[in-house]
Motif scaffolding. Structure first.
Motif, PDB file in Angstrom:
ATOM      1  N   TYR A  64       7.098  10.920  24.890  1.00  9.56           N
ATOM      2  CA  TYR A  64       6.659  12.193  25.466  1.00  9.56           C
ATOM      3  C   TYR A  64       7.453  13.381  24.934  1.00  9.56           C
ATOM      4  O   TYR A  64       6.893  14.478  24.758  1.00  9.56           O
ATOM      5  CB  TYR A  64       6.726  12.128  26.994  1.00  9.56           C
ATOM      6  CG  TYR A  64       5.534  11.429  27.604  1.00  9.56           C
ATOM      7  CD1 TYR A  64       4.395  12.126  27.965  1.00  9.56           C
ATOM      8  CD2 TYR A  64       5.557  10.042  27.806  1.00  9.56           C
ATOM      9  CE1 TYR A  64       3.293  11.478  28.502  1.00  9.56           C
ATOM     10  CE2 TYR A  64       4.461   9.384  28.346  1.00  9.56           C
ATOM     11  CZ  TYR A  64       3.322  10.112  28.694  1.00  9.56           C
ATOM     12  OH  TYR A  64       2.227   9.466  29.222  1.00  9.56           O
ATOM     13  N   VAL A  73      -2.601  18.464  23.086  1.00 11.60           N
ATOM     14  CA  VAL A  73      -2.353  17.089  23.509  1.00 11.60           C
ATOM     15  C   VAL A  73      -3.669  16.519  24.040  1.00 11.60           C
ATOM     16  O   VAL A  73      -4.278  17.088  24.949  1.00 11.60           O
ATOM     17  CB  VAL A  73      -1.263  16.999  24.595  1.00 11.60           C
ATOM     18  CG1 VAL A  73      -1.112  15.550  25.069  1.00 11.60           C
ATOM     19  CG2 VAL A  73       0.065  17.520  24.071  1.00 11.60           C
ATOM     20  N   LEU A 113       4.366  14.559  30.828  1.00  7.32           N
ATOM     21  CA  LEU A 113       4.091  15.633  29.876  1.00  7.32           C
ATOM     22  C   LEU A 113       4.613  16.966  30.402  1.00  7.32           C
ATOM     23  O   LEU A 113       5.177  17.769  29.643  1.00  7.32           O
ATOM     24  CB  LEU A 113       2.585  15.717  29.606  1.00  7.32           C
ATOM     25  CG  LEU A 113       2.134  16.813  28.643  1.00  7.32           C
ATOM     26  CD1 LEU A 113       2.796  16.651  27.268  1.00  7.32           C
ATOM     27  CD2 LEU A 113       0.611  16.808  28.508  1.00  7.32           C
TER      28      LEU A 113
END
Length: 317
Positions: A64, A73, A113
């Motif tokens: 990550y 993403v 994230l």
């Protein structure tokens, strides 16, 4: 070099990467993150050699922390329709049956994230993408979130119209709106070929217009299931579409695609033609609809709000 992160290392990711490394693409750096890191490593190495043959794209595995600062993403990870029991043609829930399992996974993925990039631009592809995009927005308000929406549905819609009229799908201007699912809205009234209304062309051909409309709707609605019955998972069509969306965003091309983003009017993420550029949706282009189509869109939005509520329940577990 543009960087695209992908969370997930399954069939859709593989198809997406295959399209992104094509010689006509944008030659990005692609970082694959997966719960099972060895799978990401293997997939990345395989595509490293494929990329070396056709482009200057770079494909690597990461974690990550490697996603921080990415131009986009993409999230494909989650339970698919076959494994999640969402392949019954008589089940009006369709992909929505996958919400509980995939929403729980999203709580973890978006959480990780958010820790490394709280302002990331995120493209949700995991089924069902629209309520999962709404969940991601709630989990990380600072992120820009959109989903693949009805882009693949619209491509299938154009394909079947073109097949009926004997023209390539690229010559058909038609769109599916609302949910990427069973409540999707087929905008027949605005569908055009060569500037002519598709409905008029069907009538002129002597076809039973209502029968053709129903046949095309059924073909689009159950396309995923037909593919799954043959090869186990829908992958190549959606992979090419996801790559197109990604390229439009990271290259700031202002291409128009029916992705799903949040609409204040509907209080949920709804598939609608949108201009795509850096950071996601630049502008939404709502097509002209008949009163019947407007009512169908409102109903699709209601279904999606209910789906959002199911996804939000994952926050409590």
């Amino acid at each position: 070099m543009k960087r695209i992160g992908i969370i997930g290392a399954g069939a859709v990711t593989a198809a997406t990467v295959s399209s992104l490394i094509a010689a006509t693409g944008i030659d990005p750096e692609i970082v694959i993150v997966n719960r099972t890191h060895a799978r990401a490593v293997g997939l990345a190495e395989d595509f490293t050699y494929a990329a070396a043959a056709v482009s200057r794209a770079i494909v690597r595995a990461g974690d990550y922390s490697d996603l921080a600062g990415s131009d986009l993403v993409i999230i494909t990870a989650g339970v698919n329709e076959k494994d999640g029991g969402a392949t019954d043609r008589n089940d009006e829930q369709g992909r929505r049956r996958l919400i509980p399992a995939n929403a729980r996974a999203y709580v973890d993925m978006i959480g990780q994230l958010r820790e490394v990039d709280p302002e990331a631009t995120v493209l949700v592809v995991t089924d069902p993408p629209d309520p999962l995009a709404s969940l991601a927005r709630r989990l990380a308000p600072g992120m820009t979130v959109l989903s693949s929406g009805t882009t693949i549905d619209s491509l299938r819609f154009r394909y079947w119209i073109g097949k009926e009229l004997g023209v390539p799908a690229s010559e058909v201007d038609a769109v599916v709106l609302g949910e990427h699912g069973t409540s999707a809205v087929y905008a027949w009234d605005s569908a055009r070929v060569g500037g002519r209304r598709v409905l008029e062309l069907l009538e002129e051909s002597g076809s039973d217009v209502a029968e053709v409309q129903e046949r095309i709707r059924e073909s689009v609605k159950f396309s995923n299931i037909s593919i799954i019955e043959g090869i186990g998972a829908s992958q190549h069509g959606i992979g090419s579409i996801v790559a197109d969306i990604a390229e439009a965003i990271v290259s700031n091309s202002h291409a128009i695609m029916p992705v799903a983003s949040y609409h204040k009017e509907f209080e949920t993420s709804v598939g609608m033609p949108a201009v795509l550029g850096s950071g996601g949706v630049v502008r939404i282009l709502r097509p002209e609809l008949t009163e019947e189509e407007q009512a169908q869109l409102a109903e699709s939005a209601r279904v999606l709000r209910e789906a959002d509520a199911v996804a939000f329940e994952a926050l409590k577990s």
